[in-house]
Design an enzyme around this catalytic site. Structure first.
Site, PDB file in Angstrom:
ATOM      1  N   ALA A   1      36.862  45.236  49.397  1.00 38.64           N
ATOM      2  CA  ALA A   1      35.482  45.440  49.440  1.00 38.64           C
ATOM      3  C   ALA A   1      34.541  44.245  48.745  1.00 38.64           C
ATOM      4  CB  ALA A   1      35.259  46.686  48.791  1.00 38.64           C
TER       5      ALA A   1
ATOM      6  N   GLY B   1      41.119  46.687  49.466  1.00 37.47           N
ATOM      7  CA  GLY B   1      40.737  46.685  50.653  1.00 37.47           C
ATOM      8  C   GLY B   1      41.534  45.840  51.797  1.00 37.47           C
TER       9      GLY B   1
ATOM     10  N   GLU C   1      45.051  47.308  52.199  1.00 36.95           N
ATOM     11  CA  GLU C   1      44.744  48.326  52.814  1.00 36.95           C
ATOM     12  C   GLU C   1      44.998  47.833  54.244  1.00 36.95           C
ATOM     13  OE1 GLU C   1      42.741  51.886  50.073  1.00 36.95           O
ATOM     14  OE2 GLU C   1      41.632  50.037  50.660  1.00 36.95           O
TER      15      GLU C   1
ATOM     16  N   GLU D   1      41.849  49.141  42.575  1.00 39.78           N
ATOM     17  CA  GLU D   1      40.436  49.759  42.530  1.00 39.78           C
ATOM     18  C   GLU D   1      40.053  50.633  41.202  1.00 39.78           C
ATOM     19  OE1 GLU D   1      41.219  49.432  46.878  1.00 39.78           O
ATOM     20  OE2 GLU D   1      42.566  49.425  45.049  1.00 39.78           O
TER      21      GLU D   1
END
Length: 265
Positions: A71, A116, A119, A139
């Site tokens: 992110a 992310g 991910e 995170e």
């Protein structure tokens, strides 16, 4: 290179025959996923899902030191609580866009694939990495949790306890250990991740597009079901291919000792 279509400033789709390359192209930010980039990934995935030309999708990066660092925390820092809440569906659509692509997907990871970024790779069916790869879900070290599917995809890949250790410790895992733990699937030579992922994609794409999509559906829907329920999912997927043009062509080509020319229906 094949033809290229841009989705906003940061995402491109390149065609290599039946393989579509979904390119993360925000080099100045190591492909950090901003709201704009998230929208672009979702739009590219929607277009790939609707079109029937691509049999396989390979996710790559233009950055020489990163697949994607997750992110965009600079953008996050500027958002009010209300704005962060409004941004959440945009963010989710990016990850589910990749996850729900109906055709097989391969991620080509070099350098950092964190948060992310990892991910996005976990949302693919197979992860190809080179020795520079560093993966992880850090995170909790910045006060959040993996929110792009990480808490669900990682345990399905490596088991609950291993996923817990990795997520709770927020640690980064280098390529050799990542391969050993099953965080990545294929380890290739340095600088070879993209070429090897595209080659793997091409090998997959030589097969029946109807068969590929049905096999993916059976794999995805059957995962986590008990065996009897899973076999019913498989049977339903089999029925969608049994009377297809692809099956007729595949059997004919086998008997005639020639390469099939898939109608794709």
């Amino acid at each position: 290179m094949g033809d290229e279509q841009r989705y906003g400033e940061y995402v491109a789709v390149r065609r290599h025959g039946y393989v579509a390359e979904l390119v993360l192209d925000r080099p100045k930010a190591m492909n950090a996923v901003s709201s704009e980039m998230a929208r672009s990934v979702a739009a590219a995935c929607a277009a790939l899902s609707e079109g029937s030309a691509a049999r396989v999708v390979v996710v790559t990066s233009t950055h020489e030191r990163a697949f994607c660092v997750g992110a965009d925390l600079k953008e996050r820092n500027s958002l009010s609580d209300a704005e962060l809440l409004r941004q959440r569906p945009t963010s989710r659509a990016c990850y589910t866009g990749v996850l729900e692509l109906p055709m097989p997907t391969v991620a080509a990871v070099h350098g950092f694939a964190l948060g992310g970024g990892f991910e996005l790779a976990l949302s693919c069916d197979v992860i190809v990495a080179d020795p520079t790869a560093v993966v992880g879900l850090p995170e909790v070290s910045v006060g959040v949790i993996p929110g792009g599917g990480g808490t669900q995809l990682l345990p399905r890949r490596v088991g609950a306890a291993r996923a817990a250790e990795l997520i709770f410790s927020a640690r980064r895992v280098e390529a050799a250990e990542a391969r050993e733990l099953g965080l990545v699937d294929l380890l290739v030579g340095e600088g070879e991740a993209r070429a090897e992922a595209l080659a793997l994609g091409a090998r997959m794409a030589a097969n029946s597009p109807v068969g590929l999509r049905a096999a993916k559906r059976a794999l995805r829907l059957g995962h986590g079901l008990d065996l009897r329920a899973g076999l019913e999912v498989e049977d339903a997927a089999w029925r969608t291919v049994a009377f297809s043009g692809d099956r007729a062509e595949g059997v004919a080509a086998f008997n005639e000792k020639r390469k099939p020319e898939w109608p794709g229906e």
